[in-house]
Design a protein around this motif. Sequence first.
Motif, short mmCIF file in Angstrom:
data_model
loop_
_atom_site.label_atom_id
_atom_site.label_comp_id
_atom_site.label_asym_id
_atom_site.label_seq_id
_atom_site.Cartn_x
_atom_site.Cartn_y
_atom_site.Cartn_z
N ARG A 1 -47.87 59.45 31.68
CA ARG A 1 -46.84 58.29 31.26
C ARG A 1 -46.97 58.56 29.29
N ARG A 2 -48.19 58.21 28.65
CA ARG A 2 -48.84 58.07 26.96
C ARG A 2 -48.12 59.33 26.48
N LEU A 3 -48.48 60.36 27.42
CA LEU A 3 -47.98 61.82 26.55
C LEU A 3 -45.99 61.97 26.19
N LEU A 4 -46.15 61.31 27.87
CA LEU A 4 -44.12 61.30 28.32
C LEU A 4 -43.69 60.21 27.02
N VAL A 5 -43.75 59.04 26.97
CA VAL A 5 -43.30 58.19 25.93
C VAL A 5 -42.94 58.62 24.43
N GLY A 6 -44.64 59.12 24.34
CA GLY A 6 -44.48 59.85 23.07
C GLY A 6 -43.36 60.64 22.65
N ALA A 7 -43.36 62.06 24.14
CA ALA A 7 -42.53 63.47 23.86
C ALA A 7 -40.65 63.04 23.73
N LEU A 8 -40.75 61.64 24.35
CA LEU A 8 -39.61 61.14 25.06
C LEU A 8 -39.21 60.22 23.67
N SER A 9 -39.85 59.51 23.04
CA SER A 9 -39.15 58.34 21.92
C SER A 9 -39.06 59.79 21.07
N HIS A 10 -40.00 60.52 20.79
CA HIS A 10 -39.55 62.04 19.34
C HIS A 10 -38.03 61.97 19.84
N THR A 11 -37.79 62.52 20.76
CA THR A 11 -36.32 62.77 20.83
C THR A 11 -35.09 62.27 20.06
N GLY B 1 -24.84 71.48 21.97
CA GLY B 1 -26.10 72.31 22.72
C GLY B 1 -26.44 71.38 23.99
N LEU B 2 -27.89 71.48 24.04
CA LEU B 2 -28.70 71.03 25.55
C LEU B 2 -27.85 68.90 25.45
N SER B 3 -28.17 68.92 26.88
CA SER B 3 -26.84 68.13 27.26
C SER B 3 -28.04 67.01 27.58
N LEU B 4 -27.74 65.77 28.27
CA LEU B 4 -29.05 64.37 28.11
C LEU B 4 -29.81 65.02 29.83
N SER B 5 -29.28 65.43 30.09
CA SER B 5 -29.34 66.10 31.31
C SER B 5 -30.30 67.38 31.68
N ASP B 6 -29.30 67.98 30.68
CA ASP B 6 -30.20 69.89 30.52
C ASP B 6 -32.11 68.91 30.04
N LEU B 7 -31.71 68.79 29.06
CA LEU B 7 -33.11 67.80 28.30
C LEU B 7 -33.99 67.00 29.91
N ALA B 8 -33.80 66.37 30.31
CA ALA B 8 -34.60 65.21 31.47
C ALA B 8 -34.29 66.47 32.31
N ASP B 9 -34.42 67.48 33.00
CA ASP B 9 -34.42 68.96 33.86
C ASP B 9 -36.17 69.69 33.11
N ARG B 10 -35.73 69.90 31.53
CA ARG B 10 -37.15 70.66 31.10
C ARG B 10 -38.55 68.99 30.96
N VAL B 11 -37.66 68.29 30.11
CA VAL B 11 -39.47 67.74 30.62
C VAL B 11 -39.47 67.75 31.75
N LEU B 12 -39.08 67.70 33.01
CA LEU B 12 -39.79 67.42 34.13
C LEU B 12 -40.14 68.25 34.26
N LEU B 13 -39.96 69.83 34.48
CA LEU B 13 -40.21 71.30 34.17
C LEU B 13 -41.74 70.94 33.59
N ILE B 14 -41.55 70.58 32.79
CA ILE B 14 -43.48 70.64 32.03
C ILE B 14 -44.50 69.20 32.72
N PHE B 15 -43.47 68.78 32.98
CA PHE B 15 -44.44 67.31 33.12
C PHE B 15 -44.54 67.00 34.89
N ALA B 16 -44.18 67.68 35.43
CA ALA B 16 -44.00 67.49 37.10
C ALA B 16 -43.70 68.81 37.48
N PRO B 17 -44.23 70.47 37.45
CA PRO B 17 -43.94 71.27 37.77
C PRO B 17 -43.71 71.74 39.06
N GLN B 18 -42.83 72.10 39.68
CA GLN B 18 -42.98 72.88 40.94
C GLN B 18 -41.73 73.32 41.86
#
Lengths: 215, 215
Positions: free
Chosen positions: A178-188, A198-215
């Motif tokens: 959560r701590r890393l995530l809140v930083g990453a998201l705030s900084h966007t 370019g990137l849509s908000l939905s795309d961005l959410a997918d990319r973030v999800l891919l990094i912080f919850a891969p599978q």
Amino acid sequence: MQTNAQVSAQGNGDPSTQQLIASLVAEGVLTDPESPRGRLLHAAARLFEQKGFARTTVREIAAEVGILSGSIFHHFASKEDILCTVMQEVTVYARARMAHAVAAAESPREKLRACIVCELEAIHGLAVPGFSILVVEWRSLSPDSQKKVLRLRDEYEQIWLDTIAGAHCPGDEPALVRRLLVGALSHTYSWFKPRGRGLSLSDLADRVLLIFAPQ
Amino acid sequence: MQTNAQVSAQGNGDPSTQQLIASLVAEGVLTDPESPRGRLLHAAARLFEQKGFARTTVREIAAEVGILSGSIFHHFASKEDILCTVMQEVTVYARARMAHAVAAAESPREKLRACIVCELEAIHGLAVPGFSILVVEWRSLSPDSQKKVLRLRDEYEQIWLDTIAGAHCPGDEPALVRRLLVGALSHTYSWFKPRGRGLSLSDLADRVLLIFAPQ
DNA sequence: TTGAATACCAAGCGCTTGCTTGGTAGCGTT
DNA sequence: AACGCTACCAAGCAAGCGCTTGGTATTCAA
């Protein structure tokens, strides 16, 4: 509770948003946005977000709603009181909105995605006006005021922690994720433009999800 | 170039740090910290970091080095000029330090870890005093001043981008990874205590590396 | 010995700031 | 009709702010 009403990203106009606000006002945890006090809070939030707390004057806030600067102190004890109230109400609203979105999502992974989308929408002014103030202007608050906001903030964070714990992120340390995530998201806030081509908000959410919850 | 001198995290006292500073001063890209101007910059950086730019007065900066407020304007054109200069010199120094650390690391993954450690050390005041000002006080700078700092910042970011590209992070979008990473790392400022008994800075770097460059 | 440059002081100007004070207009209740 | 409540105005205070000005002490090269 209406289960089919996923909170949209279209702003403050749609019915479900107004319904949520109305219920929070009825609960007494949110100021009626139509009241003089409510209009002052919205004006202040807009200005604080745009120019920062220190560079916003009470005269500007007053002018925004068409009154003189002195009259503000009929509604608030001090300029800092305005900031503190804005932060409290923003937190309450953001929490209610996110709780709603998480409840509507089905799988643990979708719930996490809902949190990410919710916070991104909030940060980028698509859903919770003034949200970025919570991050940027934290130090403008006195320790006493910080405590008041922190108590509400904890409720907001608990939703995040529970959701992350359910999604089994790498390392299995929800608090750290959560701590890393809140930083990453705030900084966007300082680079991502949700209305760009370019990137849509939905795309961005997918990319973030891919990094912080891969599978 | 001395290859065995990995920049340590012990602060400003050790020989390699002083050597790096001295060479940058000789190049003319850094103000001599012993000069009156240099002492003012260090005092300002400390205060800006501690209390924020808006809440720091030129009188306080002057008092910190034992002169009167008016005398400051012999060395700087304005209060904003001080902030801008601080940011420029901090960026120059941070860049030099990171370039050094990256060059000393061997594998691509270790180079990325070196960048992470470097930035964490900078953020937490262990190596580059005033680094956090770059993030927090960005909006206190006029557009013109922002451009000046950005030009130097780009050089710093280029090291990051090259290093990330070499480490093959998920998604293979170095720019996006860097943007999420800078947010995550910056935000550690508000929760991570490098001197605490919990997570060490090195542990934190490992956790971050695990998420952003798994394998 | 002179002259320029550097570093600073002493005093204060002009402006902005958050906030106070005393009073008033409008409105609903009794 | 009288009251009290909310919302606001008009005027301005006291403090703090960044910055300016005119002048001085010291240093060092010519």
